[in-house]
Design a protein around this motif. Structure first.
Motif, PDB file in Angstrom:
ATOM      1  N   UNK A 199       0.824  -1.199   0.000  1.00  0.00           N
ATOM      2  CA  UNK A 199       0.000   0.000   0.000  1.00  0.00           C
ATOM      3  C   UNK A 199       0.865   1.258   0.000  1.00  0.00           C
ATOM      4  N   UNK A 200       1.992   1.206   0.699  1.00  0.00           N
ATOM      5  CA  UNK A 200       2.897   2.363   0.714  1.00  0.00           C
ATOM      6  C   UNK A 200       3.412   2.659  -0.691  1.00  0.00           C
ATOM      7  N   UNK A 201       3.736   1.615  -1.446  1.00  0.00           N
ATOM      8  CA  UNK A 201       4.244   1.845  -2.796  1.00  0.00           C
ATOM      9  C   UNK A 201       3.146   2.298  -3.742  1.00  0.00           C
ATOM     10  N   UNK A 202       1.931   1.782  -3.585  1.00  0.00           N
ATOM     11  CA  UNK A 202       0.851   2.248  -4.452  1.00  0.00           C
ATOM     12  C   UNK A 202       0.532   3.713  -4.174  1.00  0.00           C
ATOM     13  N   UNK A 203       0.484   4.108  -2.894  1.00  0.00           N
ATOM     14  CA  UNK A 203       0.191   5.503  -2.572  1.00  0.00           C
ATOM     15  C   UNK A 203       1.368   6.416  -2.918  1.00  0.00           C
ATOM     16  N   UNK A 204       2.591   5.930  -2.766  1.00  0.00           N
ATOM     17  CA  UNK A 204       3.755   6.751  -3.113  1.00  0.00           C
ATOM     18  C   UNK A 204       3.808   7.017  -4.615  1.00  0.00           C
ATOM     19  N   UNK A 205       3.537   5.990  -5.426  1.00  0.00           N
ATOM     20  CA  UNK A 205       3.515   6.215  -6.866  1.00  0.00           C
ATOM     21  C   UNK A 205       2.428   7.216  -7.242  1.00  0.00           C
ATOM     22  N   UNK A 206       1.298   7.173  -6.535  1.00  0.00           N
ATOM     23  CA  UNK A 206       0.223   8.132  -6.798  1.00  0.00           C
ATOM     24  C   UNK A 206       0.641   9.543  -6.404  1.00  0.00           C
ATOM     25  N   UNK A 207       1.285   9.667  -5.237  1.00  0.00           N
ATOM     26  CA  UNK A 207       1.718  10.985  -4.774  1.00  0.00           C
ATOM     27  C   UNK A 207       2.771  11.580  -5.700  1.00  0.00           C
ATOM     28  N   UNK A 208       3.628  10.750  -6.268  1.00  0.00           N
ATOM     29  CA  UNK A 208       4.655  11.228  -7.204  1.00  0.00           C
ATOM     30  C   UNK A 208       4.050  11.511  -8.570  1.00  0.00           C
ATOM     31  N   UNK A 209       3.054  10.718  -8.974  1.00  0.00           N
ATOM     32  CA  UNK A 209       2.473  10.855 -10.306  1.00  0.00           C
ATOM     33  C   UNK A 209       1.740  12.173 -10.484  1.00  0.00           C
ATOM     34  N   UNK A 210       1.151  12.714  -9.412  1.00  0.00           N
ATOM     35  CA  UNK A 210       0.376  13.954  -9.546  1.00  0.00           C
ATOM     36  C   UNK A 210       1.259  15.124  -9.978  1.00  0.00           C
ATOM     37  N   UNK A 211       2.329  15.461  -9.264  1.00  0.00           N
ATOM     38  CA  UNK A 211       3.183  16.566  -9.756  1.00  0.00           C
ATOM     39  C   UNK A 211       3.912  16.202 -11.044  1.00  0.00           C
ATOM     40  N   UNK A 212       4.249  14.917 -11.220  1.00  0.00           N
ATOM     41  CA  UNK A 212       4.955  14.509 -12.434  1.00  0.00           C
ATOM     42  C   UNK A 212       4.074  14.702 -13.661  1.00  0.00           C
ATOM     43  N   UNK A 213       2.780  14.382 -13.534  1.00  0.00           N
ATOM     44  CA  UNK A 213       1.858  14.577 -14.663  1.00  0.00           C
ATOM     45  C   UNK A 213       1.709  16.052 -15.004  1.00  0.00           C
ATOM     46  N   UNK A 214       1.749  16.908 -13.993  1.00  0.00           N
ATOM     47  CA  UNK A 214       1.623  18.346 -14.227  1.00  0.00           C
ATOM     48  C   UNK A 214       2.879  18.928 -14.853  1.00  0.00           C
ATOM     49  N   UNK A 215       4.035  18.348 -14.513  1.00  0.00           N
ATOM     50  CA  UNK A 215       5.299  18.875 -15.013  1.00  0.00           C
ATOM     51  C   UNK A 215       5.703  18.293 -16.360  1.00  0.00           C
ATOM     52  N   UNK A 216       5.440  16.981 -16.535  1.00  0.00           N
ATOM     53  CA  UNK A 216       5.982  16.297 -17.705  1.00  0.00           C
ATOM     54  C   UNK A 216       4.934  15.922 -18.730  1.00  0.00           C
ATOM     55  N   UNK A 217       3.671  15.895 -18.377  1.00  0.00           N
ATOM     56  CA  UNK A 217       2.650  15.495 -19.332  1.00  0.00           C
ATOM     57  C   UNK A 217       2.341  14.019 -19.230  1.00  0.00           C
ATOM     58  N   UNK A 218       1.151  13.610 -19.637  1.00  0.00           N
ATOM     59  CA  UNK A 218       0.689  12.236 -19.445  1.00  0.00           C
ATOM     60  C   UNK A 218       1.430  11.204 -20.281  1.00  0.00           C
TER      61      UNK A 218
END
Length: 335
Positions: A199-218
């Motif tokens: 669960x820690x890795x699933x939530x961590x990937x989600x927490x990282x994906x949000x700013x990454x999607x905003x910075x780098x694009x989908x």
């Protein structure tokens, strides 16, 4: 004395009262209910993200090459941001700051709380250095002497030292729960640590994906790699969740009924795990313009699901401690 301690038996449960018919001591709980509430739920949630995100940053540096530079940077900042409230929440739960400091006076390797406190402290120190070096690289600390000292720190060496502590912080909270006398946490305790780690890795990937999607694009390659890691983590979490819950038998009653059961089933399983997997599948075939909102929605659902898991496990454990039949069943199993 730390308030994060194993609930203790009120009395010996080996001789239930005769004539009750259900093997209980007149329906009176035989262990003290753990006091843990919102502070510890948030502590478990943020601590898991902090530890797993630190590991993701190291993996990105080692195997993702140039594509992983942005991923590593974002993961380091996310890890530190999630780490900052963790000791604050723990100290608030303990009641007085000196209680936290007292636990650092000695190391008790047989005490999950002592080992956890030291692990969190060492991880916090290394994470601060790693994040400060990243901030120096990004020019956020000016051009003074401090920046020069930080740039001289070996990034790979710090990362390799942080990674095992990140794994520990991400999963030890489940081990801490399993080491108590609460039936819901102890009965299938060997699976609780791995479940919290997944669960820690699933939530961590989600927490990282949000700013990454905003910075780098989908459609960024780093984001696609992160999405694959998230799918694996969600699949592992779903598998461990089912194995743990099925193995609990009747002890899982607090997680199958009532409000807590609804939170776990709908909030974690349906909305936090199954639906994000469906969104991942859809995101692979939709146009790029829809990929960003799908990624953001899916990540938000995973984060809420991870929080719901910790809420349900902690609150369900409190309800389990009030059930003397669950305690008798667990203690007889251990004899």
């Amino acid at each position: 004395m730390s308030t994060l301690q194993e609930p203790k038996l009120r009395r010996e449960p080996a001789t239930p009262a005769s004539g009750t018919g259900d093997g209980t001591y007149y329906g009176v709980p035989v262990i003290h209910r753990p006091h843990w509430k919102w502070l510890i739920i948030f502590y478990f949630f943020f601590g898991g993200i902090a530890g797993a995100a630190a590991v993701l940053a190291v993996i990105a540096d080692l195997i993702a090459g140039r594509d992983g530079r942005l991923l590593g940077r974002v993961a380091r900042y996310v890890s530190f941001a999630a780490l900052v409230p963790s000791p604050v929440l723990l100290i608030l739960d303990l009641g007085r700051p000196e209680r936290f400091l007292n636990m650092l006076r000695i190391v008790k390797f047989r005490s999950p709380m002592s080992v956890g406190t030291w692990g969190l402290s060492l991880f916090g120190l290394l994470s601060t250095l790693v994040t400060a070096r990243q901030a120096a690289v990004d020019g956020l600390l000016g051009r003074g002497r401090l920046r020069g000292h930080l740039l001289n720190l070996p990034q790979r060496g710090l990362g390799l030292a942080t990674a095992p502590l990140g794994f520990f912080v991400a999963g030890y909270t489940g081990v801490l729960l399993a080491a108590t006398a609460v039936p819901l946490w102890a009965k299938r305790g060997l699976l609780l640590g791995p479940l919290f780690l997944a669960s820690a890795f699933s939530t961590a990937t989600a927490a990282v994906a949000i700013p990454l999607a905003l910075l780098a694009g989908p459609r960024d390659s780093a984001l696609r790699r992160l999405a694959r890691v998230q799918v694996v983590a969600i699949a592992a979490e779903l598998t461990l969740h089912k194995l743990w819950l099925d193995g609990l038998g009747e002890t899982a009653a607090p997680l199958r009924t009532g409000r807590t059961g609804e939170v776990l089933h709908r909030g974690t399983v349906q909305a936090g795990l199954v639906l994000p997997l469906c969104l991942h599948a859809i995101g692979r075939v939709v146009p790029g313009s829809l990929g960003r909102p799908l990624s953001l929605v899916g990540s938000g659902l995973v984060l809420s699901g991870g929080f719901c898991l910790r809420y349900a496990v902690v609150v369900g454990g409190r309800e389990s401690a009030d059930d003397p039949r669950a305690t008798f069943e667990w203690t007889k199993r251990r004899e």
